[in-house]
Design an enzyme around this catalytic site. Structure first.
Site, PDB file in Angstrom:
ATOM      1  N   ASP A  46       0.829  -1.217   0.000  1.00  0.00           N
ATOM      2  CA  ASP A  46       0.000   0.000   0.000  1.00  0.00           C
ATOM      3  C   ASP A  46       0.862   1.265   0.000  1.00  0.00           C
ATOM      4  O   ASP A  46       0.368   2.359   0.200  1.00  0.00           O
ATOM      5  CB  ASP A  46      -0.950  -0.005   1.203  1.00  0.00           C
ATOM      6  CG  ASP A  46      -0.193  -0.023   2.522  1.00  0.00           C
ATOM      7  OD1 ASP A  46       1.062  -0.103   2.488  1.00  0.00           O
ATOM      8  OD2 ASP A  46      -0.828   0.065   3.576  1.00  0.00           O
ATOM      9  N   GLU A  48       3.150   2.166   2.114  1.00  0.00           N
ATOM     10  CA  GLU A  48       3.625   2.619   3.425  1.00  0.00           C
ATOM     11  C   GLU A  48       5.116   2.263   3.519  1.00  0.00           C
ATOM     12  O   GLU A  48       5.559   1.266   2.960  1.00  0.00           O
ATOM     13  CB  GLU A  48       2.828   1.898   4.514  1.00  0.00           C
ATOM     14  CG  GLU A  48       3.170   2.405   5.901  1.00  0.00           C
ATOM     15  CD  GLU A  48       2.302   1.746   6.981  1.00  0.00           C
ATOM     16  OE1 GLU A  48       1.081   1.605   6.756  1.00  0.00           O
ATOM     17  OE2 GLU A  48       2.861   1.373   8.016  1.00  0.00           O
ATOM     18  N   ARG A 114       9.426  25.864  -2.407  1.00  0.00           N
ATOM     19  CA  ARG A 114       8.751  26.958  -3.106  1.00  0.00           C
ATOM     20  C   ARG A 114       7.599  27.531  -2.291  1.00  0.00           C
ATOM     21  O   ARG A 114       7.138  28.628  -2.547  1.00  0.00           O
ATOM     22  CB  ARG A 114       8.260  26.494  -4.481  1.00  0.00           C
ATOM     23  CG  ARG A 114       9.355  26.506  -5.515  1.00  0.00           C
ATOM     24  CD  ARG A 114       8.872  26.043  -6.856  1.00  0.00           C
ATOM     25  NE  ARG A 114       8.561  24.624  -6.846  1.00  0.00           N
ATOM     26  CZ  ARG A 114       8.096  23.963  -7.901  1.00  0.00           C
ATOM     27  NH1 ARG A 114       7.888  24.604  -9.024  1.00  0.00           N
ATOM     28  NH2 ARG A 114       7.846  22.674  -7.837  1.00  0.00           N
ATOM     29  N   GLN A 115       7.121  26.741  -1.331  1.00  0.00           N
ATOM     30  CA  GLN A 115       6.037  27.252  -0.475  1.00  0.00           C
ATOM     31  C   GLN A 115       6.675  27.671   0.855  1.00  0.00           C
ATOM     32  O   GLN A 115       6.513  27.040   1.892  1.00  0.00           O
ATOM     33  CB  GLN A 115       4.970  26.155  -0.272  1.00  0.00           C
ATOM     34  CG  GLN A 115       3.705  26.628   0.435  1.00  0.00           C
ATOM     35  CD  GLN A 115       2.849  27.593  -0.375  1.00  0.00           C
ATOM     36  OE1 GLN A 115       2.917  27.623  -1.587  1.00  0.00           O
ATOM     37  NE2 GLN A 115       2.050  28.400   0.309  1.00  0.00           N
ATOM     38  N   HIS A 148      14.403  27.833  -3.205  1.00  0.00           N
ATOM     39  CA  HIS A 148      13.753  28.788  -4.070  1.00  0.00           C
ATOM     40  C   HIS A 148      14.131  30.261  -3.868  1.00  0.00           C
ATOM     41  O   HIS A 148      14.598  30.912  -4.782  1.00  0.00           O
ATOM     42  CB  HIS A 148      12.249  28.604  -3.951  1.00  0.00           C
ATOM     43  CG  HIS A 148      11.490  29.620  -4.706  1.00  0.00           C
ATOM     44  ND1 HIS A 148      11.647  29.761  -6.068  1.00  0.00           N
ATOM     45  CD2 HIS A 148      10.617  30.541  -4.306  1.00  0.00           C
ATOM     46  CE1 HIS A 148      10.876  30.748  -6.457  1.00  0.00           C
ATOM     47  NE2 HIS A 148      10.241  31.230  -5.420  1.00  0.00           N
ATOM     48  N   ASP A 197      13.927  35.815 -12.571  1.00  0.00           N
ATOM     49  CA  ASP A 197      13.278  36.034 -11.286  1.00  0.00           C
ATOM     50  C   ASP A 197      14.104  37.040 -10.497  1.00  0.00           C
ATOM     51  O   ASP A 197      15.276  36.784 -10.185  1.00  0.00           O
ATOM     52  CB  ASP A 197      13.214  34.693 -10.540  1.00  0.00           C
ATOM     53  CG  ASP A 197      12.284  34.766  -9.351  1.00  0.00           C
ATOM     54  OD1 ASP A 197      12.203  35.842  -8.725  1.00  0.00           O
ATOM     55  OD2 ASP A 197      11.625  33.745  -9.066  1.00  0.00           O
ATOM     56  N   LYS A 221       8.575  38.485 -13.544  1.00  0.00           N
ATOM     57  CA  LYS A 221       7.720  37.336 -13.848  1.00  0.00           C
ATOM     58  C   LYS A 221       6.476  37.356 -12.990  1.00  0.00           C
ATOM     59  O   LYS A 221       6.530  37.672 -11.807  1.00  0.00           O
ATOM     60  CB  LYS A 221       8.560  36.095 -13.548  1.00  0.00           C
ATOM     61  CG  LYS A 221       7.828  34.808 -13.462  1.00  0.00           C
ATOM     62  CD  LYS A 221       8.849  33.690 -13.306  1.00  0.00           C
ATOM     63  CE  LYS A 221       8.351  32.641 -12.354  1.00  0.00           C
ATOM     64  NZ  LYS A 221       9.316  31.577 -12.129  1.00  0.00           N
ATOM     65  N   ASP A 248      18.317  29.708 -13.671  1.00  0.00           N
ATOM     66  CA  ASP A 248      17.180  29.617 -12.741  1.00  0.00           C
ATOM     67  C   ASP A 248      17.472  28.500 -11.752  1.00  0.00           C
ATOM     68  O   ASP A 248      18.393  27.705 -11.950  1.00  0.00           O
ATOM     69  CB  ASP A 248      15.877  29.352 -13.505  1.00  0.00           C
ATOM     70  CG  ASP A 248      14.653  29.899 -12.762  1.00  0.00           C
ATOM     71  OD1 ASP A 248      14.811  30.417 -11.631  1.00  0.00           O
ATOM     72  OD2 ASP A 248      13.531  29.816 -13.294  1.00  0.00           O
TER      73      ASP A 248
HETATM   74  C1  R5P Z   1      10.115  29.851  -9.239  1.00  0.00           C
HETATM   75  O1  R5P Z   1       9.798  31.002  -9.375  1.00  0.00           O
HETATM   76  C2  R5P Z   1      11.401  29.256  -9.661  1.00  0.00           C
HETATM   77  O2  R5P Z   1      12.450  30.153  -9.631  1.00  0.00           O
HETATM   78  C3  R5P Z   1      11.309  28.580 -11.015  1.00  0.00           C
HETATM   79  O3  R5P Z   1      11.380  29.551 -12.018  1.00  0.00           O
HETATM   80  C4  R5P Z   1      10.055  27.823 -11.171  1.00  0.00           C
HETATM   81  O4  R5P Z   1       9.784  27.039 -10.054  1.00  0.00           O
HETATM   82  C5  R5P Z   1      10.073  26.955 -12.409  1.00  0.00           C
HETATM   83  O5  R5P Z   1       8.828  26.340 -12.556  1.00  0.00           O
HETATM   84  P1  R5P Z   1       8.255  26.000 -13.988  1.00  0.00           P
HETATM   85  O6  R5P Z   1       9.317  25.205 -14.700  1.00  0.00           O
HETATM   86  O7  R5P Z   1       7.024  25.185 -13.702  1.00  0.00           O
HETATM   87  O8  R5P Z   1       7.948  27.278 -14.668  1.00  0.00           O
END
Ligand code: R5P
Length: 325
Positions: A46, A48, A114-115, A148, A197, A221, A248
């Site tokens: 399952d 786990e 990212r969060q 991030h 960014d 962006k 990036d």
């Molecule tokens: C977020 O702003 C990061 O710097 C990346 O640019 C982003 O996570 C890339 O995500 P995606 O490839 O889905 O555009």
């Protein structure tokens, strides 16, 4: 805090089953002349997870645990990032319970990074939750790569540390190594460096130390949804006849870099190179990028994929050496 010594028999390195973890752990072990031990991860039908660690290799030792948290397969629902994260927590707890003197954790690709804030009121904040769990497990140091946001105060800072809730996040950047690879292996004539960014300003300084760019430009962006990104840019910048290198932190769906590359081509760029730390390549991100004017993708192996030409282990090992030993 107990400090450890390089080369000491007291340090034992373990790898989790997260994609790429084993190779990175083996390389770190070789570079720092440490001992690698094995643990056993079992996945029940399952899905786990159960982890079993060798108690004699843990009791009274300094443990260094490498676990990356990228999805393992194309179909992320079969092996999602969160599974690697749960494995990480279970393993760390087992190390502590079995008497490890100290436990440090290396997460080359950290899911949830990212969060790092509530973008909208009421949202969960992944990095905060991870920090809280680590602190409760008695883990005080986490080493990761290019999380991030480098600019805003958060849990991780580029080249510096921030003590949040008793957990120190060391954010190691691969920007210099990516820039060096481009300089040594690819023909780019004083390229224009594009950073999609504005949050990645410190990255520009790292790149500047290696490549002598014609110019470094930032894009503005706006993310309108998971797969929808809009750019505002570059004033009247003319890229006619220029080599462009776009830096990036990651490629997920590829939307960001598809947009950035199209824009660069529209402004006349002759070649477009993309340099990123983490290649998640969700869906057909790689194919879409190569079809949008990108000539070449250069990446590290935090998530091992076909473009992973820059090994991350030496960069992590360098930081570990400075901080741990
Ligand atoms: C977020 O702003 C990061 O710097 C990346 O640019 C982003 O996570 C890339 O995500 P995606 O490839 O889905 O555009």
């Amino acid at each position: 805090m107990v400090r450890t010594k390089a080369g000491s028999d007291d340090i034992v390195v373990f790898a989790g089953s997260g994609l790429g973890s084993k190779n990175i752990a083996e390389d770190i072990t070789k570079i720092l002349e440490l001992r690698l031990s094995k643990l056993h991860t079992h996945l029940f039908p399952d899905r786990e997870i159960r982890v079993r660690i060798p108690v004699k290799d843990v009791e009274g030792k300094h443990v260094l645990y490498v676990q990356s948290t990228a999805p393992k397969r194309e179909n992320i629902w079969k092996a999602p990032q969160s599974q690697s994260l749960v494995e990480l927590f279970l393993t760390l707890d087992a190390f502590k319970e079995k008497g490890a003197k100290t436990v440090d954790v290396v997460v080359p690709y950290l899911t949830g990074a990212r969060q790092h804030k509530e973008f909208k009121k009421g949202e969960s904040v992944s990095t905060r939750t991870i920090a809280k769990i680590l602190r409760n497990l008695g883990i005080f140091r986490l080493f990761t790569v290019d999380v991030h946001s480098h600019r805003r105060p958060g849990f991780f800072f580029l080249g510096r540390t921030r003590n949040f809730g008793g957990v120190k996040g060391y954010n190691i950047t691969a920007a210099k190594a990516l820039a060096s690879y481009i300089k040594d292996n690819l023909e780019t004539r004083s390229p224009v460096v594009v950073i999609p960014d504005k949050g990645h300003v410190p990255i520009a300084d790292e790149i500047r130390e290696i490549i002598v760019p014609d110019e470094i430009v930032f894009m503005k962006k706006k993310r309108l949804g998971g797969e929808n990104v809009r750019f505002k840019l570059l004033g009247e910048l003319d890229l006619k006849g220029k080599d462009v290198v776009i830096f990036d932190d990651m490629i997920s769906t590829g939307r960001t870099l598809v947009g950035a590359s199209r824009l660069a081509r529209k402004r006349g760029a002759t070649t477009v190179l993309v340099a990123v730390t983490h290649t998640l390549y969700v869906k057909r991100a790689r194919e879409q990028l190569l079809g949008s004017g990108v000539d070449r993708i250069v990446a590290t192996d935090t998530i091992p994929k076909e473009d992973s030409v820059v090994p991350i282990a030496p960069i992590i090992a360098e930081s570990l050496k400075k901080i741990l030993f």
